[in-house]
Design an enzyme around this catalytic site. Structure first.
Site: not given
Length: 418
Positions: A166, A306, A317
């Protein structure tokens, strides 16, 4: 070495919420979800029966029918956005540029999964006689899109594809940025494309328990930072960005969307699919991007995260953002485009970089939609830009992408100042 400045001069997008940059951006700032029941195949026996499909894309608007048949869907999307971006940059038919200093660096996590599935299924259903399409391998391989784009425009500079799940297209953009600022190219067409919405894509991610199974409400299934998030929604599409050396762009009178400031790449070195629980790789990659761009945390106004809507990823994150930005984290706008587009895998970085560029250009932060319930495991004093776009000055935006295998990539774009 005197590093050269790099700017953005062209954009293209084919996404689940719009098949041009303007349509994509308008959908983003209006909080439009691209999720709906799958139309490409009968998904009734799958745990997840919805996705963010591209809608209304006609390859014959970009290629003749014979050429389109030789291209996997991921390459069709990529080539279409490259045509959009090159035209937007004023490079279409431009004979004044040095094609030996113009290149293509692309990103795709999987490549031609449709082609692979079709050909292998056909063989499995047959009598054992090998009858494969002669274009099977050229349609399937993950690098072929960059090759097609270079042939299409005659660009003979650097040409390859990055594969880091990704993070793939963010890696591609960072490589393109690096080549130009080091003087090895003047123009690079960069971005990413993916088309994995098929039985293998849905079935494979279902087997990993990675996808949301909210079949009763597809449009609200992608819920980054919400207490009841249950996985990501698979998306598809492409985005393309023309990166150009500043003086080269000025000399030909190109319009400039933004300047690329810096990029970072790290590894979690932790687990093949799960993030580091403290977000260590994510923290390091954002710090590296800031150092590379000679920026302080206080220079960033927006983080396009993300933010996949997975239980572990969103927490990790958020910890990383707090670790990097400290008190300034509470002055940031944070949002996840994936709440609207779903997760485009290897193309995620490219479409989210376009969102970041447009946020810088227009001083608008797109929202994180589908927020219903605060998660007590998150710091809810942070501004996740829930449910509604916010107008504010965006001097610089940082875009994060993290991939299976522990790959992390962050890129920073900022307002262009002469």
């Amino acid at each position: 070495m005197q590093l050269r400045r790099v700017v953005v001069t062209g954009l293209g997008a084919i996404t689940p919420i719009g098949n041009s940059v303007d349509d994509y951006w308008n959908s983003l700032i209006n909080g439009v979800s691209g999720a709906a029941s799958i139309t490409r195949f009968d998904a009734s026996k799958f745990k997840t029966q919805f996705a963010c499909e591209v809608k209304g894309f006609n390859p014959e608007e970009y290629f003749d029918r014979k050429e389109a048949r030789k291209l996997d869907r991921y390459a069709q999307y990529g080539m279409a956005t490259a045509k959009q971006a090159v035209k937007d940059a004023g490079l279409e038919g431009n004979t004044s540029i040095d094609v030996d200093r113009a290149g293509v660096i692309w990103g795709s996590g999987i490549g031609g999964l449709d082609t692979f599935l079709t050909e292998c299924s056909g063989f499995a259903k047959g009598d054992g006689t090998p009858r494969f399409n002669p274009f099977f391998i050229p349609k399937m391989i993950a690098d072929i899109c960059s090759g097609h784009i270079s042939i299409m425009f005659g660009y003979r500079g650097p040409n390859y594809t990055t594969v880091s799940a990704c993070a793939s297209s963010t890696n591609a953009l960072i490589d393109a940025f690096t080549y130009i600022r080091m003087g090895r190219a003047d123009i690079i067409v960069s971005g990413g494309s993916e088309a994995a919405i098929n039985e293998a894509g849905i079935g494979g991610f279902n087997a990993m328990h990675a996808l949301s199974v909210r079949n009763d409400s597809p449009q609200t299934a992608s819920r980054p930072f919400d207490k009841d998030r249950d996985g990501f929604v698979l998306g598809e599409g492409s985005a393309c960005i023309v990166l150009e050396e500043l003086e080269h762009a000025l000399k030909r009178g190109a319009k400039i969307y933004a300047e690329v400031a810096g990029g970072g790449m790290t590894a979690d070195a932790h687990h093949i699919t799960a993030p580091h629980p403290e977000g260590l790789g994510a923290l390091n990659v954002m710090r590296n991007a800031l150092i590379d761009g000679e920026l302080k945390p206080e220079d960033i106004d927006y983080v396009n995260v993300h933010g996949t809507s997975t239980p572990l990823g969103d927490i990790a994150e958020t910890k990383a953002i707090l670790g990097v930005f400290k008190e300034h984290a509470y002055k940031l706008n944070i949002s996840s485009s994936k709440s609207m587009t779903g997760h485009l895998l290897g193309a995620a970085g490219a479409i989210e970089a376009v969102a970041s560029i447009m946020a810088v250009k227009n001083d608008i932060v797109p929202p994180t939609i589908n927020h219903f319930t605060d998660d007590p495991d998150l710091d809810n004093k942070l501004n996740f830009t829930f449910n509604k776009a916010q107008k504010r000055e965006v001097r610089a935006a940082l875009s994060n992408t993290f991939g299976f295998g522990g790959h992390n990539a962050s890129i920073i774009v900022k307002k262009y100042r002469a």
